[in-house]
Design an enzyme around this catalytic site. Sequence first.
Site, PDB file in Angstrom:
ATOM      1  N   CYS A  56       1.062  -1.227  -0.300  1.00  0.00           N
ATOM      2  CA  CYS A  56       0.045  -0.017  -0.050  1.00  0.00           C
ATOM      3  C   CYS A  56       0.789   1.274  -0.111  1.00  0.00           C
ATOM      4  CB  CYS A  56      -1.071  -0.230   1.148  1.00  0.00           C
ATOM      5  SG  CYS A  56      -0.049   0.297   2.664  1.00  0.00           S
ATOM      6  N   SER A 111       8.434   3.356   6.252  1.00  0.00           N
ATOM      7  CA  SER A 111       7.370   2.984   5.668  1.00  0.00           C
ATOM      8  C   SER A 111       6.159   4.318   6.089  1.00  0.00           C
ATOM      9  CB  SER A 111       7.159   1.661   6.411  1.00  0.00           C
ATOM     10  OG  SER A 111       7.162   0.827   6.495  1.00  0.00           O
ATOM     11  N   GLU A 118       5.619  -5.310   8.963  1.00  0.00           N
ATOM     12  CA  GLU A 118       4.599  -5.837   8.181  1.00  0.00           C
ATOM     13  C   GLU A 118       5.202  -5.870   7.004  1.00  0.00           C
ATOM     14  OE1 GLU A 118       0.671  -4.664   8.098  1.00  0.00           O
ATOM     15  OE2 GLU A 118       0.506  -5.205   9.790  1.00  0.00           O
ATOM     16  N   GLY A 197      -7.682 -11.602   2.895  1.00  0.00           N
ATOM     17  CA  GLY A 197      -6.795 -12.240   1.865  1.00  0.00           C
ATOM     18  C   GLY A 197      -5.705 -12.258   3.169  1.00  0.00           C
ATOM     19  N   LYS A 198      -4.119 -12.057   3.407  1.00  0.00           N
ATOM     20  CA  LYS A 198      -2.988 -11.532   4.434  1.00  0.00           C
ATOM     21  C   LYS A 198      -3.831 -10.720   5.207  1.00  0.00           C
ATOM     22  CE  LYS A 198       1.895 -11.126   5.789  1.00  0.00           C
ATOM     23  NZ  LYS A 198       3.047 -11.883   5.170  1.00  0.00           N
TER      24      LYS A 198
END
Length: 406
Positions: A56, A111, A118, A197-198
């Site tokens: 993302c 990030s 993650e 999903g994950k």
Amino acid sequence: MRVRHTTEEFIVTGINYKKSDAAVRGQFAVNNEQYAALLATACQFGISDMFVLSTCNRTEIYGFAERPERFAELICSVCTGSPDTFAEMAYTKAGSEAATHLYRVAAGLDSQILGDYEILGQIKNAVKQARAAGFIGQYMDRLLGSVLQASKAIKTHTALSGGTVSVSFAAIQYIREYAESRGADPAGLKIALVGTGKIGRVTCRNILDYLHTHNICLINRTEATAQALAAELGLRSAPLSALAAEAALADIVLVSTNATEPVITAPHLAGSGQKLIIDISVPCNVADDAQRLPGITFVDVDQLSRIKDETLQKRSAEVPKALAIINEHMAEFSAWCHMRRHAPVIKEMKSKLMGIPFISPVLLCDHQHTGQEEKVQKVLNDFAVNIRNGNTPGCYYIQAINDLIA
């Protein structure tokens, strides 16, 4: 025969949250099907070792190419975004700067939410797919090993990833604040979670742990996946065909899908009253017209990343420690690269030393041969140290022979 790559040739090209918003990043997001297509055609673009990281926060391609522009061409060949848009938003780093960037990304230093751990799992998954397709050679394998070791050391010895701050957890914090602003109990809100999903699974568990509610309906394109998670966690699931009905019942719709087109559209939400829609997907899976409907409060990953709390302040204080750990691992990797360049010289040296008549294996019995090999290896180790320190291998050949005789 595979090319022996070096750090000087290593490249990363990509876009991230620093210059592009979620809508633009979504145009260049690479899902599993697109990644497979990309790997199948990479060689046609003159690209050898490489992997693609798409989250993302970013879409980046790391590896080796005839020229950096080929990376951009490859990405644009499978994505909906235009080459001009990518060129406007993209950055390219080469050599040690590119390697440093990878270390920082893997550690969570680059990030949107500092220390988001993650990212490490996302890198592992991206590399796994590239390795299966034959795109991870010796250099990349060693570099990635060093990068993962550095990230684990940072996780173990610093508080950079301490607390519970990630994009999925930021969504939980936003829900809590949204409920409190309306005088509601978060545990009493009805939540529809679309996408299991994950990231969806992580988000679901965060809802259970931090909002203390089981009032959740799970919806997924593959219905069996949602049913399995619902059974495991004691929740309710529904088929994708029931999305409109479930969205109408929910107070909050949380979207974590991996579709190339919007999953939530205006008809799903029209006339359903006040509602919070949180989309942590990239590309965005809530249509523009759905975001603007009356009564809809819409939040995407860029808005979630703006959270500020004590955890992030503590993480910021850990950055110098994390950088020191990265520097240590980069120095070790640099030493390996340096010695790797001299591997042919060392191999030739061993051959010459073992070929000297008075230590030739032909003239020795088995136990003598073993002893001589150990002596040769010791001399080679010293020889390698001399090369590393002086970078003049030719000067040490006579010294190595003298050492062996001694």
